[in-house]
Write an enzyme that holds these catalytic residues in place. Structure first.
Site, PDB file in Angstrom:
ATOM      1  N   SER A 171       0.832  -1.206   0.000  1.00 22.41           N
ATOM      2  CA  SER A 171       0.000   0.000   0.000  1.00 22.41           C
ATOM      3  C   SER A 171       0.869   1.258   0.000  1.00 22.41           C
ATOM      4  CB  SER A 171      -0.963  -0.036   1.187  1.00 22.41           C
ATOM      5  OG  SER A 171      -1.905   1.004   1.111  1.00 22.41           O
ATOM      6  N   ASP A 220      -5.633   1.901  -3.819  1.00 22.71           N
ATOM      7  CA  ASP A 220      -6.854   1.662  -3.050  1.00 22.71           C
ATOM      8  C   ASP A 220      -7.200   2.856  -2.157  1.00 22.71           C
ATOM      9  OD1 ASP A 220      -4.887   1.306  -1.128  1.00 22.71           O
ATOM     10  OD2 ASP A 220      -5.661  -0.605  -0.385  1.00 22.71           O
ATOM     11  N   ASP A 236      -2.490   6.110  -3.952  1.00 20.41           N
ATOM     12  CA  ASP A 236      -1.299   5.462  -3.417  1.00 20.41           C
ATOM     13  C   ASP A 236      -0.826   4.349  -4.353  1.00 20.41           C
ATOM     14  OD1 ASP A 236      -3.279   3.593  -2.915  1.00 20.41           O
ATOM     15  OD2 ASP A 236      -2.626   3.156  -0.877  1.00 20.41           O
ATOM     16  N   ASP A 284      -0.855   1.082  -4.696  1.00 16.33           N
ATOM     17  CA  ASP A 284      -1.744   0.021  -5.192  1.00 16.33           C
ATOM     18  C   ASP A 284      -3.131   0.551  -5.513  1.00 16.33           C
ATOM     19  OD1 ASP A 284      -2.290   0.350  -2.439  1.00 16.33           O
ATOM     20  OD2 ASP A 284      -3.198  -1.633  -2.334  1.00 16.33           O
TER      21      ASP A 284
END
Length: 568
Positions: free
Chosen positions: A148, A311, A307, A309
């Site tokens: 993340s 999400d 961010d 990834d």
């Protein structure tokens, strides 16, 4: 057995294990005269937290490497095989971090070695698309390789169930039990890439999934006609912060009619070291430094950042003085709740059993907004997996219609195509809201002030303390013990009206190491060890009659609470 003896034994086992390559062993021999470093690498196995398995890349049981990945995957495979289902399949995605492609392939090879088919994206994809793909391909599980918004030295491994949601605690415990049963790495089964492909146990995913995913995201759009009317004069600056969101976010924005989308060039391409930012985290203003500079040149209406990834989504809007103002996760959430529910109501599409879902550490402002539209708000524990779990429950029972889910840490979801927070749809939705209000001569900042006037001046703050290594874990546990054993009965002259210890499994929620204290003026603070980083997090929230009153209240609350936390 003392911790130190266990640490040394684990260290020696890695050096002696024939299944471990010489480069890894050389890395371990190089720290042979560093007992503290050895302890940090071997004092525990990486554990599943709110974000799954996550840690610093390197050799050791407390590190992310091909061996901890393989061991975790063998445990996952055994868990899946015990279900007795045939034709098992797992979808695998990865982001732009160091060794993400290698870890994804290692995951696929171990699954194949256990006779389980792996669908693998051919290049980096977002976490929410992985959640969607598990459902779309009717797979039994999913894995995404990501850490993340953690610093670049981290990577991680998140596991998803057949519903597309992250594993909840009882499922994760069963996987962990299987992992613990694996002795040597030689017990891990794997096929080569060539053999896995030849046997049909490794299939690379093409763009059909991408197109289906974007179609689901854009279907949630409420006001395309307004976007099309003002798109030539509505400018968006977007930064993927060197991550996986670039293509998906741009496709979604273009899909609903936005034509003036300007990507920050220095942050457009994947970069595992996130070289232009201190932290690739859209929760922090510093991450938007380049985007704000570009927005000022363009006089952009909104800045959006995602961010690595993709999400989590952060947004920056113009305030009353024309300066760029970074919205908090709570503020963005309340704005999107208001926009979505008002749009549904205006079109006569607001279901009577509609629900908004948020976490226990998220502001009550969004709940007040939902109440204004006659919509119920439900609370879950921290972690979007719990929101996803509720969504799946509602899908099965029909007892409620999911409308929107969010958490203060910049995670949002509208639509039921996935079971995890999605910065792609959040980017589309907040841009659409900004365009809608611009057509009325207002900015999102103006609308936020209107919400404060209507519902009260909500103000929140998050403080955290980083405590690394074994000593840090013990220190965090000591802080929680202190507050649990001697809870306050009053604070800053206000009575503590409610003490909630979520380790007791309150309100039918799973047990979690979280303490929440509510004061007589409805302000509250909450202590929670992070599930993904070596931190203790302390959340604060107040509600005032003015912005000044709220700021004064939260300052006093933060100062006094953190003084006690820091005493430990």
């Amino acid at each position: 057995m003392s911790t130190q003896i266990r640490v040394q034994e684990q260290y020696e086992l890695w050096l002696q294990d024939a299944a471990i390559d010489e480069n890894t062993k050389a890395e371990l021999r190089a720290i042979g005269d560093q007992p503290k470093e050895i302890e940090d690498r071997f004092y525990r196995d990486l554990e599943f937290g709110t974000g799954g398995l996550r840690g610093v890349i390197g050799a050791g049981t407390n590190r992310m490497n091909a061996y901890t990945i393989a061991r975790a995957t063998q445990g996952l495979a055994q868990f899946l095989l015990q279900t007795g289902q045939s034709d098992l399949a797992v979808v695998i995605a990865y982001d732009s971090r160091n060794q993400s492609p290698e870890f994804a392939l290692e995951t696929a090879k171990v699954l194949a070695g256990n006779g389980i088919k792996a669908y693998v994206f051919e290049s980096l994809r977002t976490t929410p698309e992985l959640s969607f793909a598990v459902r779309y391909l009717k797979a039994n599980a999913g894995v995404v390789i990501t850490a993340s918004h953690n610093p670049p030295e981290y990577n991680g491994y998140k596991v998803y169930g057949a519903d597309g949601g992250q594993l909840v605690p009882d499922q994760a415990e069963r996987v962990i039990a299987e992992i613990r049963d694996i002795g040597s790495f030689s017990d891990v089964k794997r096929l080569s890439r060539a053999d896995a492909e030849a046997q049909g146990l490794l299939e690379w995913i093409g763009d059909a999934v991408d197109k289906a995913y974007i179609a689901e995201v854009t279907a949630v759009s409420r006001n395309r006609e307004i976007i099309s009317r003002i798109s030539d004069d509505f400018h968006i600056v977007y930064t993927p912060l060197h991550g996986a969101g670039n293509l998906s976010v741009r496709a979604a924005l273009a899909g609903v009619g936005f034509t003036q989308v300007h990507v920050v060039p220095e942050q457009e391409l994947p970069d595992a070291n996130f070289s232009t930012v201190k932290s690739p985290n859209p929760e922090e203003r510093e991450a938007f430094t380049l985007a704000i500079a570009q927005a000022k040149k363009l006089n952009a209406d909104i800045i959006i950042g995602t961010d690595p990834d993709c999400d989590r989504m952060g947004a920056v809007v113009k305030d009353a003085d024309g300066e760029y103002f970074v919205l908090t996760g709570n503020q963005s959430g309340a704005l999107m709740v208001d926009y979505l529910l008002s749009s549904l109501k205006d079109r006569g599409e607001l279901p009577q059993n509609g629900v908004v879902i948020k976490t226990i550490v998220t502001s009550e402002m969004g709940a007040e907004v939902a109440k204004h539209y006659g919509v119920q708000t439900l609370n879950t524990l921290t972690g979007f997996k719990y929101i996803g779990e509720k969504m799946t429950q509602f899908e099965k029972t029909g007892e409620a219609s999911f409308l929107f889910g969010y958490e203060e840490s910049y995670g949002y979801l509208a639509g039921t195509y996935a079971r995890d927070k999605d910065a792609v749809i959040a980017s589309m939705l907040i841009a659409e809201a900004a365009a809608y209000y611009k057509s009325q001569g207002k900015t999102l900042y103006d609308v936020l002030q209107e919400l404060y006037e209507r519902h009260g001046y909500f103000l929140e703050k998050l403080e955290s303390r980083t405590m690394k290594g074994k000593d840090g874990v013990e220190q965090i546990q000591g802080i929680m013990r202190d507050w649990r054993s001697t809870p306050p009965t009053e604070w800053n002259g206000l009575k503590v009206t409610k003490v909630e210890d979520f380790s007791q499994g309150l309100y039918g929620l799973p047990a979690e190491n979280v303490l929440k204290y509510t004061l007589e003026d409805d302000s509250w603070f909450c202590l929670r060890p992070s599930g993904t980083e070596p931190k203790i997090k302390v959340y604060f929230a107040v509600r005032g009659t003015s912005s000044e009153a709220a700021a004064e209240s939260i300052h006093g609350l933060v100062t006094t609470v953190m003084a006690r936390v820091d005493q430990n």
